[in-house]
Write an enzyme that holds these catalytic residues in place. Structure first.
Site, short mmCIF file in Angstrom:
data_model
loop_
_atom_site.label_atom_id
_atom_site.label_comp_id
_atom_site.label_asym_id
_atom_site.label_seq_id
_atom_site.Cartn_x
_atom_site.Cartn_y
_atom_site.Cartn_z
N TYR A 154 29.32 62.31 31.64
CA TYR A 154 28.50 62.27 30.42
C TYR A 154 29.21 61.51 29.30
CZ TYR A 154 26.55 63.66 25.97
OH TYR A 154 26.05 63.62 24.70
N GLU A 201 32.64 61.98 20.51
CA GLU A 201 32.09 62.54 21.74
C GLU A 201 32.98 63.64 22.31
OE1 GLU A 201 29.21 62.25 23.13
OE2 GLU A 201 28.49 60.79 21.67
N ASP A 211 23.58 65.78 29.65
CA ASP A 211 24.24 67.02 29.27
C ASP A 211 23.19 68.13 29.26
OD1 ASP A 211 22.73 66.47 27.01
OD2 ASP A 211 24.39 66.66 25.59
#
Length: 357
Positions: free
Chosen positions: A118, A35, A136
């Site tokens: 996020y 991520e 996002d």
């Protein structure tokens, strides 16, 4: 209430979910690393970096123990280097405060460097099955099209509305798959340009498609043109033909990376005048400037530069010093051309190195 399209979305993801290395081995550390890498980076670009990074740092403990210079070298070429610095800082915190185990809630994850709302939601939902929303750019685009929302998404009120939608639409189970499905739908189907509406599993729920406004969603304020700066750098050689390189301070753009010393031209300043001033201010040294050996163009997120690299002969430090000073740099070193590959450089400096032969 869960999203009305949840069943269709999860069914589509079960059939079309991409085969990704972090999905095949979804340890919390792997999800976290992926991520962070996927912030501002396409997954096709991130995959080889992810695999190389895991070979060098197979665990959070291994990452925490790695010198920052080594971490930045592993990250070299991926850009947005604050991600690597924050990842390294966070790993040390996780080892010291959490016994090497990532916290499981989005709220706790956001307390770690480099993890925003996020990323925290993605890690909490995918790695730990927590009911955490994600939002996002891709998911904003999906939601504004589904809702045919004409609010400017750069406004705080619009972002709050979309975050609330993300929370309201979370399913009761399979939240990690649901969030990953939204991410992938935005990447592959609900694209910014030429979206594949005919093959979208959510087409029947899309108000923008019904209204013919897909191309106008999301609404976003027009960005101002990127400012442009000229930068002068010195390829400074001593009498042994070694090059002087400097390490940037940690708390700033490209923090911790190495570069050829120099800086941005001020108004009315010549390139050579800029270089001589910067070298005095940052290193307290004097050089003789020669010809310009390389000119490269590079764009950052908020500005563009033209970097002019000048051949220079090292004269010496300003009195009373006997060597370069760390006035505006974290460190400095003399390096032979063949040794430059050991150091982590930003893209513009790597383009200069490529022209050195």
């Amino acid at each position: 209430m869960p999203a009305p399209f949840c069943e269709q979305l999860l069914g589509w993801f079960a059939e079309h979910g991409a085969d990704l290395p972090w999905r095949n081995d979804p340890k919390p550390y792997h999800i976290w690393l992926s991520e962070i890498m996927l912030q501002q980076t396409r997954r096709e670009t991130a995959i080889p970096y992810y695999q190389r990074f895991l070979r060098a740092c197979p665990s959070i403990e291994a990452l925490a123990a790695k010198p920052l210079d080594d971490v930045l070298k592993l990250w070299e070429g991926l850009g947005y280097y604050s991600r690597a610095r924050n990842l390294h800082r966070a790993a040390k915190i996780v080892v010291c405060q959490y016994a090497g185990e990532l916290p499981q809630t989005a709220e706790a994850l956001q307390k770690l460097p480099g993890i925003g709302a996020y990323t925290a939601g993605a890690i909490a939902s995918i790695a730990f099955g927590q009911a955490a929303p994600v939002l996002d750019g891709n998911i904003m685009r999906i939601f504004t099209r589904l809702l045919d929302m004409d609010d400017d998404i750069t406004k705080s009120a619009s972002k709050r509305k979309l975050w609330q939608t993300a929370r309201d639409w979370l399913p009761d189970e399979n939240v990690g798959d649901y969030n990953q499905a939204l991410m992938q739908l935005g990447q592959l189907v609900c694209r910014p340009r030429n979206p594949l509406c005919a093959s979208c599993p959510l087409a029947q729920h899309c108000r923008a498609r019904s209204a013919g406004t897909v191309a106008q969603r999301p609404v976003r304020a027009r960005r101002a043109p990127l400012p442009h700066f000229h930068v002068a750098a010195g390829l400074i050689r001593d009498d042994r033909q070694r090059l002087l390189i400097t390490q940037r301070p940690l708390d700033g753009l490209l923090g911790g990376l190495w570069e050829f010393p120099g800086g941005k031209c001020e108004a009315g300043e010549s390139l050579r005048g800029c270089l001589l001033r910067e070298l005095r201010e940052e290193l307290a040294i004097v050089v003789e400037t020669g010809e310009c050996l390389a000119v490269v163009e590079h764009a950052f997120t908020h500005f563009r530069i033209t970097l002019h690299a000048f051949e220079c002969r090292y004269v010496g430090p300003l009195p009373p010093h006997t060597e370069p000073q760390k006035l505006g740099v974290r460190d400095w070193a003399w390096a032979r051309t063949d040794d430059l590959s050991r150091y982590s450089f930003g893209k513009a400096d790597r383009m200069v190195i490529a022209q050195l032969g």
